[in-house]
Design a protein around this motif. Structure first.
Motif, PDB file in Angstrom:
ATOM      1  N   ALA A   5       0.841  -1.202   0.000  1.00 42.93           N
ATOM      2  CA  ALA A   5       0.000   0.000   0.000  1.00 42.93           C
ATOM      3  C   ALA A   5       0.871   1.245   0.000  1.00 42.93           C
ATOM      4  N   LYS A   6       0.325   2.286  -0.609  1.00 42.93           N
ATOM      5  CA  LYS A   6       1.012   3.580  -0.625  1.00 42.93           C
ATOM      6  C   LYS A   6       0.097   4.617   0.026  1.00 42.93           C
ATOM      7  N   ALA A   7       0.646   5.394   0.944  1.00 45.63           N
ATOM      8  CA  ALA A   7      -0.155   6.444   1.592  1.00 45.63           C
ATOM      9  C   ALA A   7       0.640   7.735   1.620  1.00 45.63           C
ATOM     10  N   HIS A   8      -0.074   8.832   1.526  1.00 45.10           N
ATOM     11  CA  HIS A   8       0.556  10.157   1.600  1.00 45.10           C
ATOM     12  C   HIS A   8       0.449  10.692   3.016  1.00 45.10           C
ATOM     13  N   THR A   9       1.361  11.557   3.339  1.00 46.19           N
ATOM     14  CA  THR A   9       1.265  12.176   4.654  1.00 46.19           C
ATOM     15  C   THR A   9       0.196  13.278   4.607  1.00 46.19           C
ATOM     16  N   SER A  33      -7.226  17.951   8.303  1.00 46.71           N
ATOM     17  CA  SER A  33      -5.960  18.027   7.563  1.00 46.71           C
ATOM     18  C   SER A  33      -6.165  18.037   6.056  1.00 46.71           C
ATOM     19  N   VAL A  34      -5.060  18.339   5.372  1.00 48.54           N
ATOM     20  CA  VAL A  34      -4.995  18.193   3.918  1.00 48.54           C
ATOM     21  C   VAL A  34      -3.998  17.072   3.646  1.00 48.54           C
ATOM     22  N   THR A  35      -4.364  16.171   2.747  1.00 50.38           N
ATOM     23  CA  THR A  35      -3.441  15.115   2.344  1.00 50.38           C
ATOM     24  C   THR A  35      -2.491  15.699   1.300  1.00 50.38           C
ATOM     25  N   LEU A  36      -1.191  15.348   1.399  1.00 52.25           N
ATOM     26  CA  LEU A  36      -0.181  15.981   0.543  1.00 52.25           C
ATOM     27  C   LEU A  36       0.373  15.016  -0.500  1.00 52.25           C
ATOM     28  N   ASP A  37       0.344  15.425  -1.761  1.00 54.27           N
ATOM     29  CA  ASP A  37       0.761  14.473  -2.801  1.00 54.27           C
ATOM     30  C   ASP A  37       2.282  14.292  -2.890  1.00 54.27           C
ATOM     31  N   GLY A  38       3.064  15.213  -2.287  1.00 51.58           N
ATOM     32  CA  GLY A  38       4.518  15.151  -2.464  1.00 51.58           C
ATOM     33  C   GLY A  38       5.259  14.278  -1.465  1.00 51.58           C
ATOM     34  N   LEU A  39       4.573  13.820  -0.431  1.00 51.40           N
ATOM     35  CA  LEU A  39       5.259  13.108   0.644  1.00 51.40           C
ATOM     36  C   LEU A  39       4.537  11.800   0.935  1.00 51.40           C
ATOM     37  N   HIS A  40       5.198  10.678   0.644  1.00 50.32           N
ATOM     38  CA  HIS A  40       4.477   9.421   0.823  1.00 50.32           C
ATOM     39  C   HIS A  40       5.368   8.291   1.352  1.00 50.32           C
ATOM     40  N   THR A  41       4.708   7.237   1.772  1.00 56.02           N
ATOM     41  CA  THR A  41       5.381   6.000   2.177  1.00 56.02           C
ATOM     42  C   THR A  41       4.746   4.846   1.410  1.00 56.02           C
ATOM     43  N   GLU A  42       5.584   3.949   0.919  1.00 52.06           N
ATOM     44  CA  GLU A  42       5.060   2.727   0.303  1.00 52.06           C
ATOM     45  C   GLU A  42       5.557   1.540   1.119  1.00 52.06           C
ATOM     46  N   THR A  94       9.439   2.184   2.026  1.00 49.68           N
ATOM     47  CA  THR A  94      10.264   3.277   1.499  1.00 49.68           C
ATOM     48  C   THR A  94       9.491   4.565   1.704  1.00 49.68           C
ATOM     49  N   ASN A  95      10.245   5.559   2.119  1.00 48.75           N
ATOM     50  CA  ASN A  95       9.707   6.840   2.527  1.00 48.75           C
ATOM     51  C   ASN A  95      10.310   7.888   1.623  1.00 48.75           C
ATOM     52  N   ASN A  96       9.550   8.802   1.101  1.00 47.07           N
ATOM     53  CA  ASN A  96      10.236   9.942   0.480  1.00 47.07           C
ATOM     54  C   ASN A  96      10.133  11.157   1.398  1.00 47.07           C
ATOM     55  N   VAL A  97       9.890  10.888   2.680  1.00 40.06           N
ATOM     56  CA  VAL A  97       9.742  11.942   3.689  1.00 40.06           C
ATOM     57  C   VAL A  97      10.950  11.873   4.620  1.00 40.06           C
ATOM     58  N   PRO A  98      11.609  12.988   4.920  1.00 43.08           N
ATOM     59  CA  PRO A  98      12.703  12.912   5.893  1.00 43.08           C
ATOM     60  C   PRO A  98      12.160  12.479   7.256  1.00 43.08           C
ATOM     61  N   THR A  99      12.509  11.284   7.701  1.00 41.56           N
ATOM     62  CA  THR A  99      11.973  10.726   8.949  1.00 41.56           C
ATOM     63  C   THR A  99      12.367  11.595  10.150  1.00 41.56           C
ATOM     64  N   ALA A 100      11.432  11.780  11.055  1.00 39.40           N
ATOM     65  CA  ALA A 100      11.656  12.544  12.293  1.00 39.40           C
ATOM     66  C   ALA A 100      12.115  13.980  12.057  1.00 39.40           C
ATOM     67  N   ALA A 101      11.832  14.511  10.887  1.00 39.12           N
ATOM     68  CA  ALA A 101      12.160  15.917  10.653  1.00 39.12           C
ATOM     69  C   ALA A 101      10.889  16.759  10.770  1.00 39.12           C
ATOM     70  N   GLY A 102       9.909  16.233  11.491  1.00 37.27           N
ATOM     71  CA  GLY A 102       8.666  16.980  11.688  1.00 37.27           C
ATOM     72  C   GLY A 102       7.769  16.954  10.477  1.00 37.27           C
ATOM     73  N   PHE A 103       7.959  15.973   9.609  1.00 41.20           N
ATOM     74  CA  PHE A 103       7.102  15.879   8.440  1.00 41.20           C
ATOM     75  C   PHE A 103       6.069  14.786   8.553  1.00 41.20           C
ATOM     76  N   ALA A 104       5.685  14.492   9.786  1.00 42.47           N
ATOM     77  CA  ALA A 104       4.599  13.539   9.993  1.00 42.47           C
ATOM     78  C   ALA A 104       4.825  12.272   9.187  1.00 42.47           C
ATOM     79  N   SER A 105       6.087  11.789   9.149  1.00 44.34           N
ATOM     80  CA  SER A 105       6.326  10.543   8.433  1.00 44.34           C
ATOM     81  C   SER A 105       5.585   9.405   9.109  1.00 44.34           C
ATOM     82  N   SER A 106       5.283   9.569  10.420  1.00 45.27           N
ATOM     83  CA  SER A 106       4.513   8.518  11.077  1.00 45.27           C
ATOM     84  C   SER A 106       3.106   8.444  10.482  1.00 45.27           C
TER      85      SER A 106
END
Ligand code: DP6
Length: 325
Positions: A5-9, A33-42, A94-106
């Motif tokens: 599955a792929k989800a956006h932050t 919230s708004v879902t963001l197309d640029g930041l995701h996890t697969e 795989t994350n295209n979000v910098p983990t723990a940089a406050g980008f809600a990668s969780s």
């Protein structure tokens, strides 16, 4: 027994900040919230009879410690539900979000994990059920099941059955942009989990925060419905400032802001003095997200990229909900 599955932050415009039940992750307030197309996890989850324990690989690196425990405890919830105790899984993300940089990668992380696990176990959950499951991994993640503009309804019940996310407006309702401004990639001192607990338990400003929320929620929904950018931006920025104000009133007090965070807040407010409608919001970290309309993109990005302490700017449109392979 395999699912991907792929989800956006997502970025909260009305913040979730406090739990009434830590185990079930039930919030003290509704959020939006708004879902963001640029930041995701697969994420791919495969349950395998030959494994003696779960394996978690994030961006090609095997994860151990607290992050591993959080994932494996979370999988227990599904194992219990599907009666698969003792069957372990290989989880590859795989994350295209910098983990723990406050980008809600969780947020994207737990949404993708929940989606992939439910697919692997062929649970055939509705989005509402999936959102409830996701909430128990990380609260804000339950909003990432949907695209567009999403409300996590706090619910009232003790068992959490009425605490899940719903879509307020679809992805194509309104083209707004969110610039995620990376100021620092350092791990934060106080996690959102610890920060919100300390605030609920000790902040002298917490009651004021809670009292102000119903009005903020009503106004922002009206603004989204009418595509009134100023109305949405004003409430979102004010709501963010109120959330952060609660941390100053906690014992011991703390803040997620750095000097560059404050300087960027002023940069955004100065844009408005030049008649460019842009507003900021900040989660439990130093980085700033700026919302603006597409016609002002050039000017907004030029200004943000030139601002002090800015490492990187990641632009998102309004994103889609969870998807499967
Ligand atoms: C400031 O969802 O990360 O980003 O439920 O403990 O996992 P847990 O917390 P988390 O908190 C997010 C807080 C926030 C606001 C928001 O996203 O609504």
């Amino acid at each position: 027994m395999k699912g991907t599955a792929k989800a956006h932050t997502n970025i909260a415009l009305i913040k979730y900040w406090g739990k009434r039940n830590e185990k079930l992750i039930l919030p003290t307030n509704s959020s939006l919230s708004v879902t963001l197309d640029g930041l995701h996890t697969e994420t791919t989850v495969q349950f395998r009879e030959d494994l003696q324990e779960d394996v978690f690989v994030l961006d090609n690196k095997e994860v151990t410690g607290v992050a591993y425990d959080r994932v494996t405890n979370y999988l227990d919830l599904f194992r219990h539900y599907a009666n698969k105790q003792g069957v372990f899984a290989e989880v590859t993300s795989t994350n295209n979000v910098p983990t723990a940089a406050g980008f809600a990668s969780s947020a994207s992380g737990f949404a993708a994990l929940a989606g992939a696990t439910s697919k692997a176990l062929d649970l055939q959950l509705s989005d509402e059920d999936l959102s409830r499951f996701t909430r128990q991994g990380s609260g804000s993640a339950c909003r990432s099941i949907y695209g567009g503009f999403v409300e996590w309804q706090m619910g009232e019940r003790d068992d959490g059955q009425d605490s899940f996310a719903v879509q307020v407006a679809p992805q194509d309702h309104w083209d707004i942009r969110v610039a995620a401004v990376v100021l620092t990639a350092e791990e934060k001192d106080v996690s959102s989990r610890v920060g919100m607990r300390r605030t609920v338990e000790t902040s002298v400003f917490y009651d004021g925060w809670l009292q102000s929320l119903p009005k903020d929620m009503e106004t922002i929904k009206e603004g989204i419905r009418d595509k009134d950018f100023e109305m949405v931006g004003k409430v979102a920025e004010a709501n963010c400032l109120k959330m952060h104000a609660t941390t100053f009133g906690a014992t011991p007090p703390f803040t997620y802001w750095q000097d560059t965070t404050m300087s960027l807040m002023q940069t955004v407010q100065n844009l408005r003095k030049k008649e460019i409608p842009a507003y900021f919001t900040i989660d439990a970290g130093p980085n700033v997200k700026v919302i603006y309309l597409p016609e002002y993109e050039k000017e907004v990005l030029r200004t943000l990229e030139a601002a002090r302490g800015v490492e990187k700017v990641i632009v998102s449109k309004v994103g889609a909900g969870i998807s499967y392979k």
